[in-house]
Design a protein around this motif. Structure first.
Motif, mmCIF file in Angstrom:
data_model
loop_
_atom_site.group_PDB
_atom_site.id
_atom_site.type_symbol
_atom_site.label_atom_id
_atom_site.label_comp_id
_atom_site.label_asym_id
_atom_site.label_seq_id
_atom_site.Cartn_x
_atom_site.Cartn_y
_atom_site.Cartn_z
ATOM 1 N N ARG A 76 2.706 1.454 -15.597
ATOM 2 C CA ARG A 76 2.876 1.004 -16.949
ATOM 3 C C ARG A 76 4.414 0.246 -16.894
ATOM 4 N N ARG A 77 4.808 -0.050 -15.627
ATOM 5 C CA ARG A 77 6.050 -0.599 -15.584
ATOM 6 C C ARG A 77 5.971 -2.031 -15.242
ATOM 7 N N ASP A 78 6.575 -2.893 -15.683
ATOM 8 C CA ASP A 78 6.561 -4.129 -15.267
ATOM 9 C C ASP A 78 7.344 -4.819 -14.160
ATOM 10 N N VAL A 79 7.086 -3.973 -12.946
ATOM 11 C CA VAL A 79 7.771 -4.102 -11.636
ATOM 12 C C VAL A 79 6.766 -4.269 -10.758
ATOM 13 N N ASN A 80 6.843 -4.890 -9.468
ATOM 14 C CA ASN A 80 5.866 -4.852 -8.486
ATOM 15 C C ASN A 80 6.574 -4.676 -7.134
ATOM 16 N N MET A 81 6.084 -4.124 -6.283
ATOM 17 C CA MET A 81 6.461 -3.712 -5.093
ATOM 18 C C MET A 81 5.723 -4.464 -3.820
ATOM 19 N N VAL A 82 6.603 -4.902 -2.853
ATOM 20 C CA VAL A 82 5.959 -5.405 -1.526
ATOM 21 C C VAL A 82 6.304 -4.171 -0.797
ATOM 22 N N PHE A 83 5.321 -3.534 -0.133
ATOM 23 C CA PHE A 83 5.650 -2.315 0.920
ATOM 24 C C PHE A 83 5.642 -2.903 2.183
ATOM 25 N N GLN A 84 6.583 -1.682 2.692
ATOM 26 C CA GLN A 84 7.093 -1.937 4.151
ATOM 27 C C GLN A 84 6.128 -2.549 5.013
ATOM 28 N N ASP A 85 4.812 -1.608 4.900
ATOM 29 C CA ASP A 85 3.849 -1.965 5.830
ATOM 30 C C ASP A 85 2.637 -2.298 5.105
ATOM 31 N N TYR A 86 2.957 -3.191 4.114
ATOM 32 C CA TYR A 86 2.111 -4.018 3.367
ATOM 33 C C TYR A 86 1.193 -3.252 2.365
ATOM 34 N N ALA A 87 0.644 -2.306 2.860
ATOM 35 C CA ALA A 87 -0.209 -1.533 2.089
ATOM 36 C C ALA A 87 -1.580 -2.279 1.371
ATOM 37 N N LEU A 88 -1.950 -3.203 2.356
ATOM 38 C CA LEU A 88 -3.043 -4.004 1.887
ATOM 39 C C LEU A 88 -4.357 -3.182 1.731
ATOM 40 N N PHE A 89 -5.211 -3.483 0.751
ATOM 41 C CA PHE A 89 -6.453 -2.894 0.491
ATOM 42 C C PHE A 89 -7.606 -3.041 1.772
ATOM 43 N N PRO A 90 -7.770 -2.193 2.696
ATOM 44 C CA PRO A 90 -8.471 -2.762 4.011
ATOM 45 C C PRO A 90 -9.992 -3.097 3.325
ATOM 46 N N HIS A 91 -10.511 -2.579 2.393
ATOM 47 C CA HIS A 91 -11.804 -2.873 2.290
ATOM 48 C C HIS A 91 -12.091 -4.066 1.236
ATOM 49 N N LEU A 92 -10.862 -4.927 1.065
ATOM 50 C CA LEU A 92 -11.114 -5.962 0.041
ATOM 51 C C LEU A 92 -10.504 -7.213 0.927
ATOM 52 N N THR A 93 -11.112 -8.481 0.467
ATOM 53 C CA THR A 93 -10.997 -9.674 0.944
ATOM 54 C C THR A 93 -9.345 -9.819 0.425
ATOM 55 N N ILE A 94 -8.887 -11.260 1.257
ATOM 56 C CA ILE A 94 -7.628 -11.348 0.978
ATOM 57 C C ILE A 94 -7.498 -11.856 -0.690
ATOM 58 N N THR A 95 -8.583 -12.578 -0.999
ATOM 59 C CA THR A 95 -8.738 -13.050 -2.566
ATOM 60 C C THR A 95 -8.681 -11.894 -3.376
ATOM 61 N N ARG A 96 -9.532 -10.752 -3.036
ATOM 62 C CA ARG A 96 -9.557 -9.659 -3.896
ATOM 63 C C ARG A 96 -8.334 -8.782 -3.765
ATOM 64 N N ASN A 97 -7.568 -8.736 -2.634
ATOM 65 C CA ASN A 97 -6.414 -8.308 -2.630
ATOM 66 C C ASN A 97 -5.227 -8.599 -3.415
ATOM 67 N N VAL A 98 -5.195 -10.091 -3.524
ATOM 68 C CA VAL A 98 -4.374 -10.856 -4.568
ATOM 69 C C VAL A 98 -4.641 -10.966 -5.636
#
Ligand SMILES: Nc1ncnc2c1ncn2[C@@H]1O[C@H](COP(=O)(O)OP(=O)(O)OP(=O)(O)O)[C@@H](O)[C@H]1O
Ligand SMILES: [Mg+2]
Lengths: 368, 289, 351
Positions: A76-98
């Motif tokens: 519920r916070r209007d901030v977003n984080m770029v994680f040090q090790d990216y934390a991309l969702f491994p089961h989703l495509t790039i499009t769906r990650n974004v």
């Protein structure tokens, strides 16, 4: 102007013992690119996580846009984080990650598609849209992480050592891109790094942290030229730190004696005669005025013997030793051809001088 | 030319021990069962033959597929119920319990019954669910029931409850492991991107834990599918499962050929399920790289 | 020769270590029998007197004998199948002829038993009759104000969920009698089908089919079952000992009768001990032993008379040839066994 983030005497103590963040007070202005800089374990990540909402402060409050968000959950916070090790969702495509962060905003499907396309283009990954995260290189993953965070256009973008996993060349390129992005989007960036060069290059303002506290916050040049402590002086750039004793005080200068040499420092600290102090001199502020001769050195000059020369391409670093036995670094620009030949040889005794303006004066208390 | 090297021998020996074991205790028995399945039942016992009568009988006589269907239904219910109980439990352990000591304690509490005899554990349910059992006494005592009910024991309900209780560790273990393997920052990232906890569960945690779910479901399904003790202990007149039928063919009917044919069918079903689950898991695992 | 092949196959399995049995040595006898037939109350004395160590494995049903013998050679020395199974043992070649001259009490055993078809083939005797009784019926006294008198009471809706039946082909005999078919050992396919349907119709009333003697005892003690069939004399005594008042009855459709005989497994290495054991079992020690422990009637009335009180002797119908004749003594079903077991399996498989 009202700051977008107010960190109000915030502390975080793990397990009742480990003081990770200690009474930090900091305001961050809208649109600012601010960097949290400090050695490992000084509390940078913890502070950033409290802004994101992953960590609750034990004391103090965090305000976003004037609103107390201290106990607001991350989603519920209007901030977003770029994680040090990216934390991309491994089961989703790039499009769906974004697109992940858009799915709850109840946008039209076409809207989402357009935004994802735009954002991928912005980070230069349009052609990788259908790949899976494990099919990308580290730098590409980094950009996906960035795209995923900025697509929501948060009030504040938090970046935890976003470039630390990249190699030197890529890192420099990404630094430029990040900076560019910052300007283009006009968002507030809070970035954590322990790389001082990165901090100096990218930031509008740097917050140097030390043992969970703010050691000094200021623009890169303020930190560089007017470090508040020997700690900052050493962490931001390199400094020669010479111990001395106050021998005279006037309106315009404080005179410090060091092994027979005299420094006339700007009177930035209140000191008393006879007090033990430290004089800070940046290596590149030292000029070679000649070889040592019989003439007694003037104020702000110092004699030493060259022990080693290190060639740095556009400059040369001389490692000298004072007669007091203390080491001294001196950087000389190699602006012209032949400058290298003209540089002093090993074993030569040279006289160096600095501008009074470039001297920093610290008391012993500033060490911490 | 590559000569034969003596120093390779110990390595071969190490490899061959499990191989010999597998041949002796898996392949040969399977082969024997397979052979028997073509034999002929003939009073007083049975004689060697090569004919498909036993298989034909399995497909012609409705009693066999009735039992197969029932076994599948019960295995599905046990799998479903185990999943329903095990997933929230494992989720709670991995994501909600902060102290790792408490976590391993609770985990052990679920796993520990595996060291208690199967029979004993099944027997416990008889005393709980019986007409004059603990649960009935409680329900009557509280006034929820005016008289004890027969509906709790000796039917498919009691079988599902007992089998779930017995096999649920095999569901909890792989799910717990799968959940533990999910990087914590993925959960944070989802929250950071505006997704509330239940959304994170649905979109991130559940899909990433699927390999564990599939493994757990395969374990519980196959273990239940081959069980014959629960029907004997807590099953009622409608509780016969396929393994009981096989047992009775080897026993009462003295019809090893038919029993073997049924065993082969059971084996094929289980192998197909394991193969399917393996494919599913492989497909799901790609994501985690 | 068919059976030798099975035997070889089984021996191969044993050789592979797939089944394990007790090691055999001199001075021992390994028996495969019913619970109570090797009770310490009389076996202890036999062991000290004869020097033969007795180890017993128990069966839950007559159907357990053949598979156990088919699976492993030389594990058991002596077995006690009932009269429906004895002939299969002979036909399958699992047992060897009995030297009746080595059994002192042989001629004191009921002649009807000694001459019964189940243990004699081509003039050779294969079994020593031991104990007998009825497959009677039983009910809880407190639940039946009017005592049941017919098999039909096991089909009475009133006792829904409180009925139990032996998990055995015997269930077919029960249902067939209810249908009025008295030739229960020679039913044709239609009659078997009739019995099967009758049993399927009964399923909603059944609490549980009982598989072992102990299970039925437990079912009564736990209050799950009020009426069932039973091995007369055995389970009722145990249930009463646990404080539940039950009563046995012979229904008007009559009861099956059973007889257990000792048979010697082919090629047993422990023959000495085996005959010592048979002599003990046919004497007072064994005959009153089985009567006291199990409540079954003895096959040797002469020995029984010496060790039983007159009331017990009477209660066990030891001097009552009419009773013995009224029982429908089990018979070997031969090749028809498959039809009976198939039907019974179909009943259990039905939903
Ligand atoms: N969850 C935690 N439990 C206990 N101690 C923690 C926890 N997280 C961080 N700490 C401690 O708090 C201090 C600050 O940690 P933090 O991660 O904020 O440092 P950092 O400045 O980000 O370091 P680095 O540059 O190595 O990432 C460290 O001493 C760390 O060990
Ligand atoms: Mg960190």
């Amino acid at each position: 102007m009202k700051p977008i983030i107010e960190i109000d005497h915030v502390s975080r103590i793990f397990g009742g013992k480990i003081v990770a963040v200690d009474d930090v007070r900091l305001d961050i202005a809208e649109g600012e690119f601010i960097t949290l800089l400090g050695p490992s374990g000084c509390g940078k990540t913890t502070l950033l996580r409290m802004l994101a909402g992953f960590e609750l402060p034990d004391r103090g409050a965090v305000r976003l846009d004037g609103k107390d968000v201290t106990h607001l959950p991350p989603y519920r916070r209007d901030v977003n984080m770029v994680f040090q090790d990216y934390a991309l969702f491994p089961h989703l495509t790039i499009t769906r990650n974004v697109a992940f962060g858009l799915e709850r905003l109840r946008l039209e499907r076409a809207d989402i598609t357009r935004k994802v396309e735009e954002t991928l283009q912005l980070v230069g990954l349009s052609d990788k849209a259908d790949r899976m995260p494990h099919q990308l290189s580290g730098g590409q993953r980094q950009r996906v992480a960035l795209a995923r965070a900025i697509i929501r256009r948060p009030r504040v973008l938090l970046l935890d050592e976003p470039l630390s996993a990249l190699d030197a060349n890529l890192r420099e390129a990404m630094q430029v891109e990040l900076k560019h992005l910052h300007r283009k989007l006009g968002l507030t960036f809070v970035m954590v790094t322990h790389d001082q060069t990165e901090a100096l290059v990218m930031s509008d303002r740097i917050v140097v942290m030390h043992n969970g506290r703010v050691a000094q916050a200021g623009t890169p040049s303020e930190l560089y030229d007017r470090p508040a402590s020997t700690y900052v002086a050493n962490f931001v750039g390199t400094s020669n730190l010479l111990k001395g004793v106050v021998s005279g005080i006037s309106k315009s200068a404080v005179t410090v004696d060091h092994a027979g040499f005299k420094f006339e420092c700007p009177p930035v600290r209140s000191v008393v005669a006879g007090q033990h102090v430290i004089v800070g001199i940046r290596p590149e502020k030292l000029q070679i005025t000649g070889l040592v001769n019989g003439v007694a050195p003037p104020a702000n000059a110092i004699d030493c013997e060259v022990e080693e020369r290190h060639f740095h391409g556009n400059s040369i670093r001389l490692r000298c030793r004072l007669s007091s036995g203390e080491p001294l670094l001196c950087d000389q620009q190699l602006g012209t051809t032949g400058a290298l030949k003209a540089a002093p040889e090993k074993g030569e005794r040279i006289r160096l001088a600095a501008d009074a303006d470039s001297l920093a004066l610290f008391t012993e208390d500033d060490r911490a | 030319m590559k000569g034969f090297r003596l120093d390779r021998l110990p390595g071969l020996a190490v490899l061959s021990a499990p191989l010999v074991w597998a041949v002796l205790f898996l392949f040969i028995p399977y082969l024997i069962i397979f052979t028997y399945s073509f034999w002929l039942k003939k009073y007083p016992t049975f004689i060697p033959a090569f004919q498909f009568g036993n298989y034909a009988q399995i497909f012609a006589d409705p009693q066999y597929y009735q039992v197969l269907l029932r076994t599948g239904k019960i295995a599905l219910m046990v799998t479903g119920l185990s999943l329903l109980l095990a997933y929230p439990f494992a989720y709670f352990l991995v994501f909600k319990v902060k102290s790792s000591r408490v976590r391993s304690l609770l985990y052990m509490a679920v796993i520990a019954p595996l060291w208690v005899s199967y029979l004993l554990r099944a027997y416990i349910w008889k005393t709980i669910l019986g007409s004059e059992g603990v649960l009935n006494s409680f329900l009557v005592w509280t006034g929820i029931l005016s008289a004890p009910t027969d509906l709790l024991l000796y039917n498919q309900f009691s079988m599902v409850v007992t089998l779930t209780y017995i096999f649920i560790p095999f569901m909890v273990m792989p799910i717990f492991t799968a959940l533990e393997k999910i990087p914590r920052n993925l959960v944070e990232a989802a929250g950071d991107l505006g997704v509330p906890p239940w959304g994170t569960l649905a979109k991130v945690i559940w899909p990433l834990s699927l390999p564990g779910v599939i493994a757990g479901a395969t374990f519980t399904f196959c273990l239940t599918f081959g069980d014959f003790i629960a029907p004997m202990l807590v099953g009622g007149p409608d509780g016969v499962m396929i393994a009981n039928v096989i047992t009775s063919q080897y026993g009462a009917a003295l019809n090893w050929p038919l029993g073997s044919a049924l065993a082969v069918v059971l084996l094929i079903i289980v192998l197909v399920i394991i193969e399917l689950s393996d494919r599913l898991q492989r497909k799901d695992r790609i994501g985690l790289g | 020769m068919k059976t030798t092949f099975v035997g070889k196959m089984s021996a191969a399995l044993v050789a592979l270590g797939l089944t394990a049995g007790p090691a055999f040595a001199d001075g021992q006898v390994n028996i495969l029998t019913w619970e109570g037939y090797a009770d310490p109350s009389f076996i202890k004395q036999f062991e000290t007197e004869s020097g033969c160590k007795v180890s017993a494995t128990y069966v839950g049903s007559n159907d357990d004998f053949a598979p156990k013998l088919a699976a492993g050679g030389s594990v058991y020395d002596i077995i006690t199948p009932s009269l429906d199974t004895t002939y299969t043992m002979v036909d399958a070649g699992f047992v060897e002829p009995l030297d009746t001259s080595k059994i002192t009490e042989w001629n004191n055993i009921y002649e009807k038993f000694r001459k019964s078809a189940g243990i004699n083939k081509d003039g050779v005797t294969y079994g020593m009759p031991y104990a007998w009784g009825a497959i009677a019926f039983m009910y809880r006294v407190d639940k039946f104000p009017t005592p049941p008198t017919s098999i039909a009471d096991l089909w009475n809706e009133q006792y829904k969920g409180k009925v139990s039946l032996w998990d055995d082909k015997s269930a077919i005999y029960v249902a067939a009698r209810l249908e009025g078919n008295t030739n229960i050992y020679e039913l044709n396919d239609a009659q078997i089908e009739q019995a099967k349907q009758k049993l399927i119709a009964q399923k909603p009333l059944i609490r549980k089919y009982w598989a072992t003697a102990g299970e039925l005892v437990d079912l009564y003690v736990a209050g799950e079952v009020w009426i069932s069939n039973t091995w007369a004399g055995y389970q009722s005594a145990q249930i009463k000992a646990k404080g539940i008042d039950v009563k046995e009855f012979i229904p008007k459709e009559n009861a099956e009768g059973w007889l257990d005989s000792w048979m010697i497994v082919k090629d047993t290495p422990n023959k000495d001990c085996v005959y010592k054991f048979l002599n003990m079992q046919s004497s007072e020690l064994g005959q009153c032993g089985v009567a006291n422990v199990n409540g079954y009637s003895a096959a040797n009335p002469i020995a029984a008379k010496k060790c039983m009180k007159p009331e017990q002797y009477d209660a066990l119908h030891q001097d009552d040839p009419a009773y013995l004749d009224s029982l429908m003594l089990w018979r070997n079903l031969g090749a028809r066994l498959e039809a009976y077991t198939n039907a019974w399996n179909a009943v259990k498989a039905a939903n």
